[in-house]
Motif scaffolding. Structure first.
Motif, PDB file in Angstrom:
ATOM      1  N   THR A 158      -1.078 -13.407  -0.961  1.00  0.00           N
ATOM      2  CA  THR A 158      -0.699 -11.991  -0.947  1.00  0.00           C
ATOM      3  C   THR A 158      -0.967 -11.316  -2.291  1.00  0.00           C
ATOM      4  OG1 THR A 158       1.042 -12.493   0.655  1.00  0.00           O
ATOM      5  CG2 THR A 158       1.203 -10.392  -0.458  1.00  0.00           C
ATOM      6  N   ALA A 159      -0.853 -12.083  -3.376  1.00  0.00           N
ATOM      7  CA  ALA A 159      -1.049 -11.499  -4.711  1.00  0.00           C
ATOM      8  C   ALA A 159      -2.437 -10.886  -4.866  1.00  0.00           C
ATOM      9  CB  ALA A 159      -0.826 -12.566  -5.783  1.00  0.00           C
ATOM     10  N   THR A 160      -3.426 -11.409  -4.163  1.00  0.00           N
ATOM     11  CA  THR A 160      -4.786 -10.857  -4.290  1.00  0.00           C
ATOM     12  C   THR A 160      -4.837  -9.417  -3.783  1.00  0.00           C
ATOM     13  OG1 THR A 160      -5.500 -11.703  -2.120  1.00  0.00           O
ATOM     14  CG2 THR A 160      -5.852 -13.137  -4.029  1.00  0.00           C
ATOM     15  N   LEU A 161      -4.047  -9.134  -2.753  1.00  0.00           N
ATOM     16  CA  LEU A 161      -3.995  -7.759  -2.243  1.00  0.00           C
ATOM     17  C   LEU A 161      -3.320  -6.842  -3.246  1.00  0.00           C
ATOM     18  CD1 LEU A 161      -4.616  -5.865   0.121  1.00  0.00           C
ATOM     19  CD2 LEU A 161      -2.347  -6.409   1.034  1.00  0.00           C
ATOM     20  N   GLU A 162      -2.270  -7.351  -3.896  1.00  0.00           N
ATOM     21  CA  GLU A 162      -1.569  -6.565  -4.920  1.00  0.00           C
ATOM     22  C   GLU A 162      -2.527  -6.188  -6.053  1.00  0.00           C
ATOM     23  OE1 GLU A 162       2.724  -6.573  -7.220  1.00  0.00           O
ATOM     24  OE2 GLU A 162       2.064  -8.381  -6.204  1.00  0.00           O
ATOM     25  N   VAL A 163      -3.359  -7.141  -6.449  1.00  0.00           N
ATOM     26  CA  VAL A 163      -4.339  -6.873  -7.512  1.00  0.00           C
ATOM     27  C   VAL A 163      -5.331  -5.795  -7.046  1.00  0.00           C
ATOM     28  CG1 VAL A 163      -6.105  -7.851  -9.015  1.00  0.00           C
ATOM     29  CG2 VAL A 163      -4.124  -9.235  -8.387  1.00  0.00           C
ATOM     30  N   ALA A 164      -5.779  -5.896  -5.794  1.00  0.00           N
ATOM     31  CA  ALA A 164      -6.722  -4.913  -5.247  1.00  0.00           C
ATOM     32  C   ALA A 164      -6.101  -3.521  -5.239  1.00  0.00           C
ATOM     33  CB  ALA A 164      -7.147  -5.311  -3.831  1.00  0.00           C
ATOM     34  N   LEU A 165      -4.805  -3.436  -4.891  1.00  0.00           N
ATOM     35  CA  LEU A 165      -4.136  -2.137  -4.846  1.00  0.00           C
ATOM     36  C   LEU A 165      -3.872  -1.582  -6.249  1.00  0.00           C
ATOM     37  CD1 LEU A 165      -1.673  -2.827  -1.885  1.00  0.00           C
ATOM     38  CD2 LEU A 165      -3.795  -1.508  -1.823  1.00  0.00           C
ATOM     39  N   CYS A 166      -3.911  -2.456  -7.253  1.00  0.00           N
ATOM     40  CA  CYS A 166      -3.873  -2.008  -8.654  1.00  0.00           C
ATOM     41  C   CYS A 166      -5.266  -1.601  -9.130  1.00  0.00           C
ATOM     42  CB  CYS A 166      -3.340  -3.126  -9.557  1.00  0.00           C
ATOM     43  SG  CYS A 166      -1.591  -3.481  -9.346  1.00  0.00           S
ATOM     44  N   LYS A 167      -6.255  -1.776  -8.238  1.00  0.00           N
ATOM     45  CA  LYS A 167      -7.662  -1.394  -8.501  1.00  0.00           C
ATOM     46  C   LYS A 167      -8.261  -2.169  -9.676  1.00  0.00           C
ATOM     47  CE  LYS A 167      -6.467   1.845  -5.523  1.00  0.00           C
ATOM     48  NZ  LYS A 167      -5.022   1.730  -5.552  1.00  0.00           N
ATOM     49  N   ARG A 168      -7.854  -3.446  -9.815  1.00  0.00           N
ATOM     50  CA  ARG A 168      -8.368  -4.249 -10.909  1.00  0.00           C
ATOM     51  C   ARG A 168      -9.335  -5.312 -10.407  1.00  0.00           C
ATOM     52  NH1 ARG A 168      -8.925  -1.289 -13.946  1.00  0.00           N
ATOM     53  NH2 ARG A 168      -9.429  -2.846 -15.527  1.00  0.00           N
ATOM     54  N   PRO A 169     -10.372  -5.617 -11.206  1.00  0.00           N
ATOM     55  CA  PRO A 169     -11.272  -6.716 -10.841  1.00  0.00           C
ATOM     56  C   PRO A 169     -10.537  -8.045 -10.935  1.00  0.00           C
ATOM     57  CG  PRO A 169     -11.745  -5.977 -13.072  1.00  0.00           C
ATOM     58  CD  PRO A 169     -10.719  -5.018 -12.504  1.00  0.00           C
ATOM     59  N   ALA A 172       0.833  -1.213   0.000  1.00  0.00           N
ATOM     60  CA  ALA A 172       0.000   0.000   0.000  1.00  0.00           C
ATOM     61  C   ALA A 172       0.860   1.252   0.000  1.00  0.00           C
ATOM     62  CB  ALA A 172      -0.929  -0.005   1.211  1.00  0.00           C
ATOM     63  N   GLN A 173       2.052   1.134   0.556  1.00  0.00           N
ATOM     64  CA  GLN A 173       2.972   2.273   0.602  1.00  0.00           C
ATOM     65  C   GLN A 173       3.677   2.478  -0.733  1.00  0.00           C
ATOM     66  OE1 GLN A 173       6.259   1.670   3.227  1.00  0.00           O
ATOM     67  NE2 GLN A 173       7.204   3.626   2.731  1.00  0.00           N
ATOM     68  N   THR A 174       4.067   1.379  -1.366  1.00  0.00           N
ATOM     69  CA  THR A 174       4.890   1.492  -2.574  1.00  0.00           C
ATOM     70  C   THR A 174       4.066   1.652  -3.845  1.00  0.00           C
ATOM     71  OG1 THR A 174       4.990  -0.924  -2.713  1.00  0.00           O
ATOM     72  CG2 THR A 174       6.811   0.179  -1.599  1.00  0.00           C
ATOM     73  N   MET A 175       2.810   1.224  -3.813  1.00  0.00           N
ATOM     74  CA  MET A 175       1.994   1.304  -5.028  1.00  0.00           C
ATOM     75  C   MET A 175       1.180   2.589  -5.056  1.00  0.00           C
ATOM     76  SD  MET A 175       0.871  -2.685  -5.236  1.00  0.00           S
ATOM     77  CE  MET A 175      -0.098  -2.514  -6.732  1.00  0.00           C
ATOM     78  N   PRO A 176       0.987   3.192  -6.228  1.00  0.00           N
ATOM     79  CA  PRO A 176       0.258   4.466  -6.303  1.00  0.00           C
ATOM     80  C   PRO A 176      -1.216   4.322  -5.934  1.00  0.00           C
ATOM     81  CG  PRO A 176       0.673   3.597  -8.510  1.00  0.00           C
ATOM     82  CD  PRO A 176       1.421   2.723  -7.557  1.00  0.00           C
ATOM     83  N   ILE A 177      -1.746   5.340  -5.267  1.00  0.00           N
ATOM     84  CA  ILE A 177      -3.167   5.333  -4.899  1.00  0.00           C
ATOM     85  C   ILE A 177      -4.041   5.262  -6.153  1.00  0.00           C
ATOM     86  CG2 ILE A 177      -5.021   6.782  -3.965  1.00  0.00           C
ATOM     87  CD1 ILE A 177      -3.586   5.550  -1.712  1.00  0.00           C
ATOM     88  N   ASP A 178      -3.654   5.977  -7.178  1.00  0.00           N
ATOM     89  CA  ASP A 178      -4.416   5.966  -8.432  1.00  0.00           C
ATOM     90  C   ASP A 178      -3.634   5.183  -9.479  1.00  0.00           C
ATOM     91  OD1 ASP A 178      -6.605   7.706  -7.579  1.00  0.00           O
ATOM     92  OD2 ASP A 178      -5.079   9.276  -7.515  1.00  0.00           O
ATOM     93  N   ALA A 179      -4.093   3.963  -9.749  1.00  0.00           N
ATOM     94  CA  ALA A 179      -3.415   3.126 -10.743  1.00  0.00           C
ATOM     95  C   ALA A 179      -3.717   3.649 -12.150  1.00  0.00           C
ATOM     96  CB  ALA A 179      -3.888   1.681 -10.598  1.00  0.00           C
ATOM     97  N   ASP A 180      -2.680   3.847 -12.939  1.00  0.00           N
ATOM     98  CA  ASP A 180      -2.829   4.429 -14.277  1.00  0.00           C
ATOM     99  C   ASP A 180      -2.765   3.314 -15.337  1.00  0.00           C
ATOM    100  OD1 ASP A 180      -2.700   5.848 -16.660  1.00  0.00           O
ATOM    101  OD2 ASP A 180      -1.444   7.444 -15.815  1.00  0.00           O
ATOM    102  N   ARG A 181      -3.947   2.823 -15.707  1.00  0.00           N
ATOM    103  CA  ARG A 181      -4.020   1.711 -16.663  1.00  0.00           C
ATOM    104  C   ARG A 181      -3.479   2.119 -18.041  1.00  0.00           C
ATOM    105  NH1 ARG A 181      -8.591   0.293 -19.564  1.00  0.00           N
ATOM    106  NH2 ARG A 181      -8.642  -1.814 -20.412  1.00  0.00           N
TER     107      ARG A 181
END
Length: 393
Positions: free
Chosen positions: A283-294, A174-183
């Protein structure tokens, strides 16, 4: 403490043990934060490629510990126990100022207990899922380690109630990934057209997971390709060993023609660029969520392991996004439901429902804000406090 400047120039020795790829990432971030405070620190124990790239001395191959499931562990148990005995013996000889077990609780907590008895301060970084199952472990853990570092806010009170020390340090992703994921930017970086249909496959970070999940995901990809003939698939790879196994499976006749692009790491880029992600629970599921992807979460383990785990689980969901949001935000297709037809249908449902995707992204945005802290800095402060360096500074 001023976390922006070194606090100690002596040669402190910090032992770390990361049992798999996700632990290697946590360990690498922790090393960076510790080096800011103690530039002369020596790091030793067991770690992966990210940690070793930062000067970590790994006494054993991390990949040998990356085994999941009770049945699978039993097969490798003699080797794993031999490594644990060897690690404890080596660290007792080295006498580090502090030991940090990173994830892999079944391995690390046993190491920590022995080192703590030998007078070496110990921490466990990433609380096991005691809120989900085997809650009785809390009483044991508070005796095995001096402090637990927790990634989720519901965890510290469980240890504190049992008389232990625990801190919520937030989640490093959550710290290293951007709040707004730029697809759009992610696609440009990967030279993918904005109109293309792109799915991301994440079958796991361990070889044992790949064996269970990759063929299932590839069969699902074949079905999706029938539905979306121009679709392409991205597959981020965690380690050299998992890449080798994936290549072996993809070279089988039935999968050879699949348009799958293997990527070294860069899971966040692949997820952000994708329309939908098919991911193994973890853990990968959280990474996907932080990328804001379904996403569609799936998991398969041996029937014996599954029967044991099912009796012990005390929460209604297994996927981290669902657990943290306290609702079934994304589908979970596990064990008997983990079939290519069901997975393909669930992926297609997301792809064809942009309104649902937009609502999900709002949920994931709020989740990101809750978990975003200066994780590595908070963890480093706790590690140095237990080692005595912070007190001496």
């Amino acid at each position: 403490m001023n976390s922006n400047h070194p606090i100690d120039n002596r040669s402190i020795t910090i032992a770390l043990c990361a049992g798999e790829a996700s632990g290697d990432l946590l360990g690498a971030h922790l090393m960076d934060a510790l080096k800011q405070r103690c530039p002369n620190a020596r790091f030793v124990g067991i770690g992966g490629p990210r940690m070793m790239a930062k000067g970590f001395e790994s006494l054993y191959d991390q990949e040998k510990l990356a085994v999941r499931g009770f049945v699978e562990v039993v097969k490798r148990l003699p080797e794993i126990l031999k490594i644990r005995r060897g690690l404890v013996k080596s660290l007792k000889k080295i006498r580090p100022d502090v030991f940090v077990g990173i994830d892999a609780p079944d391995f690390n907590l046993g190491v920590a207990e022995k080192l703590k008895k030998a007078g070496i301060p110990t921490l466990h970084y990433v609380s096991p899922s005691v809120w989900a199952w085997r809650r009785e472990r809390v009483d044991t853990i508070v005796h095995q380690v001096n402090r637990v570092l927790c990634l989720f806010p519901m965890e510290p009170p469980l240890y504190q109630d049992a008389g232990g020390k625990a801190d919520f340090v937030g989640h490093p992703l959550a710290q290293t990934m951007p709040i707004d994921a730029d697809r759009e930017a992610a696609r440009k970086q990967m030279k993918i057209e904005q109109w293309e249909t792109v799915f991301c496959l994440m079958p796991g970070s361990r070889v044992s997971e790949i064996d269970y999940m990759a063929p299932l995901f590839f069969h699902t990809a074949k079905l999706l390709l029938q539905r979306y003939p121009s679709a392409r698939f991205l597959l981020p790879v965690a380690t050299v060993a998992t890449r080798q196994r994936l290549v072996e499976i993809l070279n089988q006749g039935e999968f050879r023609a699949l348009p799958i692009q293997l990527m070294s790491a860069h899971a966040d880029l692949a997820c952000t660029a994708a329309d939908v992600v098919l991911v193994t629970s973890g853990t990968a599921t959280l990474e996907v969520a932080l990328c804001k992807r379904p996403m569609v979460i799936s998991y398969r383990i041996s029937p014996l392991t599954y029967a044991y785990v099912k009796r012990k689980v005390k929460v209604p969901h297994v996927g981290l996004p669902n657990i943290l949001l306290n609702k079934g935000a994304v589908p979970e297709l596990l064990q008997h439901d983990a079939r290519p037809e069901k997975l393909a249908a669930a992926v297609a449902e997301w792809y064809e429902s942009p309104r649902d995707v937009a609502a999900l992204q709002q949920d994931f945005h709020q989740l990101h804000l809750i978990l975003k802290k200066d994780t590595s800095a908070l963890a480093a402060e706790a590690v140095l406090a237990e080692s005595g360096v912070a007190a001496a500074a």
